[in-house]
Scaffold this motif. Structure first.
Motif, PDB file in Angstrom:
ATOM      1  N   GLN A 148       0.774  -1.271  -0.066  1.00 30.58           N
ATOM      2  CA  GLN A 148      -0.159  -0.064  -0.002  1.00 30.58           C
ATOM      3  C   GLN A 148       0.922   1.228  -0.071  1.00 30.58           C
ATOM      4  OE1 GLN A 148      -2.434  -0.605   3.631  1.00 30.58           O
ATOM      5  NE2 GLN A 148      -3.832  -1.802   2.632  1.00 30.58           N
ATOM      6  N   GLN A 149       2.332   1.068  -0.143  1.00 29.23           N
ATOM      7  CA  GLN A 149       3.085   2.239   0.214  1.00 29.23           C
ATOM      8  C   GLN A 149       3.125   2.933   1.204  1.00 29.23           C
ATOM      9  OE1 GLN A 149       2.784   4.512  -3.859  1.00 29.23           O
ATOM     10  NE2 GLN A 149       3.465   2.772  -4.917  1.00 29.23           N
ATOM     11  N   SER A 150       2.552   2.283   2.397  1.00 32.93           N
ATOM     12  CA  SER A 150       2.233   3.263   3.573  1.00 32.93           C
ATOM     13  C   SER A 150       3.763   2.970   4.438  1.00 32.93           C
ATOM     14  CB  SER A 150       1.206   2.568   4.386  1.00 32.93           C
ATOM     15  OG  SER A 150       0.095   2.861   3.790  1.00 32.93           O
ATOM     16  N   ILE A 151       4.432   2.045   4.189  1.00 32.19           N
ATOM     17  CA  ILE A 151       5.850   1.618   5.038  1.00 32.19           C
ATOM     18  C   ILE A 151       6.979   1.506   4.000  1.00 32.19           C
ATOM     19  CG2 ILE A 151       4.408   1.228   7.008  1.00 32.19           C
ATOM     20  CD1 ILE A 151       5.621  -1.701   6.572  1.00 32.19           C
ATOM     21  N   GLY A 156       9.657  -2.169  10.301  1.00 33.40           N
ATOM     22  CA  GLY A 156       9.116  -1.438   9.225  1.00 33.40           C
ATOM     23  C   GLY A 156       9.424   0.264   9.683  1.00 33.40           C
ATOM     24  N   ILE A 157       9.459   0.930   8.688  1.00 35.31           N
ATOM     25  CA  ILE A 157       9.653   2.339   9.094  1.00 35.31           C
ATOM     26  C   ILE A 157       8.496   3.414   7.997  1.00 35.31           C
ATOM     27  CG2 ILE A 157      11.751   2.269   9.977  1.00 35.31           C
ATOM     28  CD1 ILE A 157      13.125   3.616   7.286  1.00 35.31           C
ATOM     29  N   LEU A 158       8.268   4.502   8.535  1.00 34.29           N
ATOM     30  CA  LEU A 158       7.814   5.314   7.471  1.00 34.29           C
ATOM     31  C   LEU A 158       8.528   5.846   6.578  1.00 34.29           C
ATOM     32  CD1 LEU A 158       5.514   7.385  10.119  1.00 34.29           C
ATOM     33  CD2 LEU A 158       4.644   5.686   8.363  1.00 34.29           C
ATOM     34  N   PRO A 159       8.159   5.980   5.171  1.00 35.48           N
ATOM     35  CA  PRO A 159       8.820   6.644   4.060  1.00 35.48           C
ATOM     36  C   PRO A 159       9.316   8.022   4.496  1.00 35.48           C
ATOM     37  CG  PRO A 159       6.876   5.808   3.362  1.00 35.48           C
ATOM     38  CD  PRO A 159       6.665   5.784   4.861  1.00 35.48           C
ATOM     39  N   SER A 160      10.509   8.220   4.215  1.00 39.23           N
ATOM     40  CA  SER A 160      11.122   9.456   4.603  1.00 39.23           C
ATOM     41  C   SER A 160      10.923  10.728   3.845  1.00 39.23           C
ATOM     42  CB  SER A 160      12.697   9.323   4.620  1.00 39.23           C
ATOM     43  OG  SER A 160      13.224   9.149   3.247  1.00 39.23           O
ATOM     44  N   HIS A 200      -8.954   5.121  -5.667  1.00 38.62           N
ATOM     45  CA  HIS A 200      -8.688   4.157  -4.463  1.00 38.62           C
ATOM     46  C   HIS A 200      -7.287   4.490  -3.644  1.00 38.62           C
ATOM     47  CE1 HIS A 200      -7.030   1.909  -7.971  1.00 38.62           C
ATOM     48  NE2 HIS A 200      -6.191   1.506  -6.663  1.00 38.62           N
ATOM     49  N   SER A 201      -6.323   4.915  -4.753  1.00 41.77           N
ATOM     50  CA  SER A 201      -5.044   5.022  -4.183  1.00 41.77           C
ATOM     51  C   SER A 201      -4.629   6.198  -3.165  1.00 41.77           C
ATOM     52  CB  SER A 201      -4.028   5.258  -5.339  1.00 41.77           C
ATOM     53  OG  SER A 201      -4.185   6.793  -6.103  1.00 41.77           O
TER      54      SER A 201
END
Length: 263
Positions: A46-49, A56-60, A207-208
């Motif tokens: 889902q490109q959330s992490i 896992g980490i959040l995208p920077s 939906h994205s």
């Protein structure tokens, strides 16, 4: 706890703590390591992490917002379905606001109701609508944002304050528990004023955009009336919409039937 609920909870934890481990997921939610890893895989899809070794980490960096022409080519089929469904809600004589998003442009392309008056800050929308008969167009004047092809600034916001319309069709970059968000503040200030001038606020988002929070908050969920999207959101998000009295309309008939079965 269902997977969808865990995923939302994991993202909320990450927003506060920036990283999470497989062991923490197992401890917090009482699940196995295999289940925790599947959750992380799902969030990455889902490109959330960003998955890391052991967690896992959040995208920077925020998700890149493409220029207008490139955005027209992204999920174009979904945008056309949403635009067609949105245009079906327009009646003869309606007074409307259309913002400068590409999904709202898809709505403009399908408008065939006569005697409508349309206010927009989009030079693309104005060009499309100028080719249709029996439609009056008010193009809001201001500074031109060349890359994304919209007009903005104090003069646009001031002029909007003089109009009161039946419906406003608004596109967003993100739609989540944090409300409606977009990438650029100057665009958001105009959208916020558009929302205030309409009896009915209709959000068009594929939906994205669901579950995404971007840089600038335009409005809270309780300030919108209807969301039109192309796929049925997961149950936690549908519950969030109901909590804020937001109606949901899905652009595919098959999806609408599935929504009835799941509710």
């Amino acid at each position: 706890m269902y997977q969808e609920e865990r995923l939302l909870s994991i993202v909320e934890y990450l927003q506060e703590h920036k990283k999470i481990t497989v062991d923490q997921i197992c401890s917090f939610y009482g699940v196995s390591r295999d289940t925790a890893r599947r959750d992380l895989v799902k969030l990455e899809e889902q490109q959330s992490i960003i998955r890391t070794r052991g967690g896992g980490i959040l995208p920077s960096h925020p998700k890149e917002v493409l220029d207008y022409q490139n955005r027209l080519e992204v999920v174009s089929d979904e945008k056309k379905l949403i635009g067609k469904k949105a245009a079906s809600l327009i009646s003869s004589g309606d007074r409307l606001i259309l913002d400068a998003s590409t999904t709202v442009q898809a709505c403009a392309e399908f408008i065939d109701s006569p005697n409508c008056t349309i206010i927009t800050n989009s030079i693309n929308q104005a060009d499309i609508l100028s080719q249709k008969e029996d439609i009056r167009i008010h193009l809001l004047g201001g500074e031109l944002q060349k890359e994304h092809r919209y007009l903005y600034g104090e003069s646009v916001v001031d002029k909007l304050g003089n109009y009161h319309v039946d419906k406003a069709f608004i596109g967003v970059v993100g739609l989540s528990e944090n409300g409606l968000t977009i990438a650029h503040e100057e665009d958001g200030i105009v959208k916020r004023k558009m929302i205030k001038q309409a009896k009915q606020v209709i959000i068009l988002a594929d939906h994205s955009k669901i579950g995404v929070t971007d840089f600038y908050r335009v409005a809270d969920l309780n300030e919108i009336d209807l969301l039109i999207t192309d796929k049925i959101p997961e149950k936690p998000f549908r519950d969030l919409l109901k909590q804020h009295s937001v109606e949901l309309l899905v652009s595919s008939e098959g999806n609408e039937e599935e929504e009835d079965e799941n509710d």
